[in-house]
Design an enzyme around this catalytic site. Sequence first.
Site, mmCIF file in Angstrom:
data_model
loop_
_atom_site.group_PDB
_atom_site.id
_atom_site.type_symbol
_atom_site.label_atom_id
_atom_site.label_comp_id
_atom_site.label_asym_id
_atom_site.label_seq_id
_atom_site.Cartn_x
_atom_site.Cartn_y
_atom_site.Cartn_z
ATOM 1 N N ARG A 168 0.858 -1.185 0.000
ATOM 2 C CA ARG A 168 0.000 0.000 0.000
ATOM 3 C C ARG A 168 0.894 1.236 0.000
ATOM 4 N NH1 ARG A 168 -1.939 1.347 4.177
ATOM 5 N NH2 ARG A 168 -1.126 -0.122 5.687
ATOM 6 N N CYS A 186 2.185 -6.676 14.811
ATOM 7 C CA CYS A 186 1.895 -7.052 16.200
ATOM 8 C C CYS A 186 1.278 -8.451 16.279
ATOM 9 C CB CYS A 186 0.952 -6.038 16.845
ATOM 10 S SG CYS A 186 1.733 -4.468 17.217
ATOM 11 N N GLU A 240 0.178 -18.604 24.219
ATOM 12 C CA GLU A 240 0.079 -18.185 25.633
ATOM 13 C C GLU A 240 -0.751 -16.913 25.789
ATOM 14 O OE1 GLU A 240 0.929 -20.485 27.274
ATOM 15 O OE2 GLU A 240 2.792 -21.409 26.564
ATOM 16 N N LYS A 292 -1.268 -9.849 14.375
ATOM 17 C CA LYS A 292 -2.733 -9.874 14.304
ATOM 18 C C LYS A 292 -3.249 -11.183 13.676
ATOM 19 C CE LYS A 292 -6.379 -6.902 12.461
ATOM 20 N NZ LYS A 292 -6.622 -5.683 11.692
ATOM 21 N N THR A 293 -2.599 -11.619 12.577
ATOM 22 C CA THR A 293 -3.068 -12.865 11.937
ATOM 23 C C THR A 293 -2.868 -14.047 12.877
ATOM 24 O OG1 THR A 293 -2.424 -11.907 9.823
ATOM 25 C CG2 THR A 293 -2.901 -14.251 9.822
ATOM 26 N N ASP A 301 -9.129 -9.275 9.925
ATOM 27 C CA ASP A 301 -8.612 -7.923 9.638
ATOM 28 C C ASP A 301 -9.627 -6.806 9.887
ATOM 29 O OD1 ASP A 301 -6.458 -6.276 8.759
ATOM 30 O OD2 ASP A 301 -7.365 -6.089 6.788
ATOM 31 N N ASN A 348 6.776 -8.139 2.359
ATOM 32 C CA ASN A 348 5.319 -7.915 2.312
ATOM 33 C C ASN A 348 4.649 -8.892 1.341
ATOM 34 O OD1 ASN A 348 2.949 -6.518 3.135
ATOM 35 N ND2 ASN A 348 2.982 -5.289 1.258
ATOM 36 N N SER A 349 5.306 -10.055 1.103
ATOM 37 C CA SER A 349 4.673 -11.035 0.203
ATOM 38 C C SER A 349 3.423 -11.588 0.881
ATOM 39 C CB SER A 349 5.657 -12.145 -0.142
ATOM 40 O OG SER A 349 6.187 -12.730 1.025
ATOM 41 N N ARG A 350 2.501 -12.063 0.064
ATOM 42 C CA ARG A 350 1.149 -12.319 0.558
ATOM 43 C C ARG A 350 0.588 -13.644 0.091
ATOM 44 N NH1 ARG A 350 -1.059 -8.456 4.212
ATOM 45 N NH2 ARG A 350 0.534 -6.852 4.198
ATOM 46 N N SER A 363 0.199 -2.653 12.632
ATOM 47 C CA SER A 363 0.871 -3.716 11.882
ATOM 48 C C SER A 363 2.085 -4.229 12.661
ATOM 49 C CB SER A 363 1.293 -3.214 10.504
ATOM 50 O OG SER A 363 2.038 -2.055 10.648
ATOM 51 N N TYR A 386 -1.395 -3.731 -6.656
ATOM 52 C CA TYR A 386 -1.086 -4.506 -5.456
ATOM 53 C C TYR A 386 -2.095 -4.323 -4.335
ATOM 54 C CZ TYR A 386 1.937 -7.166 -2.370
ATOM 55 O OH TYR A 386 2.450 -8.141 -1.575
ATOM 56 N N GLY A 426 -3.958 -3.682 -1.074
ATOM 57 C CA GLY A 426 -4.902 -2.665 -0.632
ATOM 58 C C GLY A 426 -5.073 -1.513 -1.613
ATOM 59 N N ARG A 473 2.814 -2.555 20.086
ATOM 60 C CA ARG A 473 4.133 -3.139 20.370
ATOM 61 C C ARG A 473 4.856 -2.193 21.304
ATOM 62 N NH1 ARG A 473 7.993 -6.730 18.029
ATOM 63 N NH2 ARG A 473 6.383 -7.651 16.708
ATOM 64 N N LYS A 485 -9.354 -2.180 2.071
ATOM 65 C CA LYS A 485 -9.078 -0.995 2.885
ATOM 66 C C LYS A 485 -9.872 0.217 2.381
ATOM 67 C CE LYS A 485 -5.935 -3.268 5.199
ATOM 68 N NZ LYS A 485 -6.162 -3.697 6.575
ATOM 69 N N HIS A 516 -10.731 -1.670 11.945
ATOM 70 C CA HIS A 516 -9.589 -2.480 11.529
ATOM 71 C C HIS A 516 -9.325 -3.507 12.634
ATOM 72 C CE1 HIS A 516 -5.100 -2.481 10.134
ATOM 73 N NE2 HIS A 516 -5.791 -3.444 9.553
HETATM 74 O O1 O2Y Z 1 0.341 -4.055 1.417
HETATM 75 C C1 O2Y Z 1 -0.836 -4.264 1.117
HETATM 76 O O2 O2Y Z 1 -1.348 -3.869 0.082
HETATM 77 C C2 O2Y Z 1 -1.695 -5.024 2.000
HETATM 78 S S1 O2Y Z 1 -1.966 -4.241 3.521
HETATM 79 C C3 O2Y Z 1 -2.918 -5.309 4.493
HETATM 80 C C4 O2Y Z 1 -3.355 -6.501 3.968
HETATM 81 C C5 O2Y Z 1 -4.128 -7.336 4.734
HETATM 82 C C6 O2Y Z 1 -4.467 -6.949 5.996
HETATM 83 N N1 O2Y Z 1 -4.039 -5.784 6.506
HETATM 84 C C7 O2Y Z 1 -3.245 -4.967 5.805
HETATM 85 C C8 O2Y Z 1 -2.827 -3.711 6.490
HETATM 86 O O3 O2Y Z 1 -2.015 -2.950 6.000
HETATM 87 O O4 O2Y Z 1 -3.368 -3.467 7.588
HETATM 88 MN MN MN Z 2 -4.975 -4.771 8.124
#
Ligand code: O2Y
Ligand code: MN
Length: 611
Positions: free
Chosen positions: A80, A276, A518, A278-279, A299, A389-391, A274, A223, A225, A422, A232, A252
């Site tokens: 993004r 932290c 934990e 979350k997933t 998310d 940032n690979s997905r 980000s 790419y 978002g 964090r 987003k 979010h």
């Molecule tokens: O970098 C991107 O385009 C994806 S960003 C993203 C993707 C999934 C969940 N959360 C995020 C984020 O930036 O919070």
């Molecule tokens: Mn997100």
Amino acid sequence: MTTHLITFNAPAEAPADLVAWVEKVAELTLPDQVHWCDGSLEERDRLYAEMVASGTFTKLNPEKRPGCYLARSAPSDVARVESRTFICSEHPDDAGPTNNWASPAEMRETLKGVFAGSMSGRTMFVIPFSMGPLGGDISRLGVEITDSPYVVVNMRIMTRMGTPALKLIAETGDWVPAVHSVGYPLVDADGTTRDDLAWPCSDDKYITHFPETREIWSYGSGYGGNALLGKKCYALRIASVLARDEGWLAEHMLVLKITGPDGRVYHLTAAFPSACGKTNLAMLRPTIPGWRVETVGDDIAWMRPGPDGRLYAINPEAGFFGVAPFTSLKTNPTALLALDHDTIFTNVALTDDGDVWWEGMTDETPAHLIDWTGKDWTPGSPTPAAHPNSRFTVRADQASSIADDWENPAGVPIDVILFGGRRATNIPLISESYDWEHGVFVGATVASEQTAAAEGTVGALRRDPFAMLPFCGYNMADYWAHWLEVGKTLGDKAPRIFQVNWFRKDTDGSYLWPGFGENSRPIEWALRRVNGEVAAIDAISGRIPAVEDLNLEGLDLSADQVAKLFAFDNDAWSAEADVTAEYFAQFGEHAPAELYAELDKLHARIEAHKG
Ligand code: O2Y
Ligand code: MN
């Protein structure tokens, strides 16, 4: 391409206003053809095959990863781009100091220029989609126009896309228009042609939102978002504006279903900046016996007061667009196992046997890979094999942790809201807000700490209020005021708000808390608080557990470490309160008086702690 042909192409279900809009966008962008997406498997498979033929997709070894594909983006288009993300409200004040504002009239002129002919030589895809279960009360509809087949197949995973959504659009007439172009026409205005690229994009990028007219226009990036506009752009930036105007919340936040040993079911939402985990939390495997955690969303949460006065949440998405690196059988087995079929990978590395790999996936690094840029890679190579940032894009119900109620159109009733960050210092492992206003103060001041802090000080804080900093479609301080309003509507039916910090550090720089599974322990305490089973101790940050009420059984933690997880340093807290006052000041008169009142109460608690 003539307007006549575009109209002719429209499916019978398409309402006239939608067809007229598609025609208008086609007249501007000049695609070769228009394809109305029906969302079928045949359509998906045809696009997959075409993208394999064009070099956009590599089909992975079907024995190892059936139905899986790898895409490699242009090196300049990997995330993004917040610097090119704009909120185009009539008044700059309505975007606020934390957004990039642009005048809607000027931005429309700019967009007219860059979108003119931007799709020539390409197919324009029309994607009708629903955010949230089809026809659900909390769900909303949209239509994305794009010239990227990659976007189509990702949107098919991330949203409910195709003919059923189109039918609802025709029935309700209520949909958000979203236009996307990669900004790489194959024919120029003067007729010059150029070859296509595996990942076309433009150096010039605009990710723009028009909150008053509820439109999205995105140019130049293919790419994540920037391009999957349901995520987003719609589900957070535009939806936050809809939510403000209609009395609900677009957040979010992940959503969990948690079942206790006695069978009682709870639902929790959580906002984390980000990096932290979350997933990992969305797919938590609790280490404490008898507890079960299931995923509703990873998310985004849309939440509304329900008929019984409680707050109900849906996950508006249908899939996960998760970060691949460091997803492993150790860190997040549920996510890793979900990726063994029907997954699109973007910018990960390719193994010699046609599988995927990324840093942190396995203990052993393969001897040879093709890296995310398509080059040979060995463990001696100076750059990572997978982009950081690979997905992966995967349907949510491929995760074994998916909750049975994840698609309940009425949503799930929320018991607990968690805010995380964090933080090496100050913020304890868990504390409960004194009330809703205090919870909003905690959400508004969420931060991650950039540097190690000397004793009695706090490291540089990167504020990420409600983890919404890049995602709030209007003035952040007005958003806090909206949260305060929603709290008034909910009254004593409001969820309880807690703050957690998995990242508190010891003096030697090591983490005090083991994290991962934990993290179920402090969450268990929060749920026992909801049940009225345990008392709590008033502290600076909020109410904290008595040590004996926190389930630490089987953990290798000394009493000293536990004490440090809940230690309060008066000077460091005073320093933090001073920084918070400066932070609120940037919002001028928009900062709600209630949050200044909370800051006063915080000062009073710090003073009392000194005594
Ligand atoms: O970098 C991107 O385009 C994806 S960003 C993203 C993707 C999934 C969940 N959360 C995020 C984020 O930036 O919070
Ligand atoms: Mn997100």
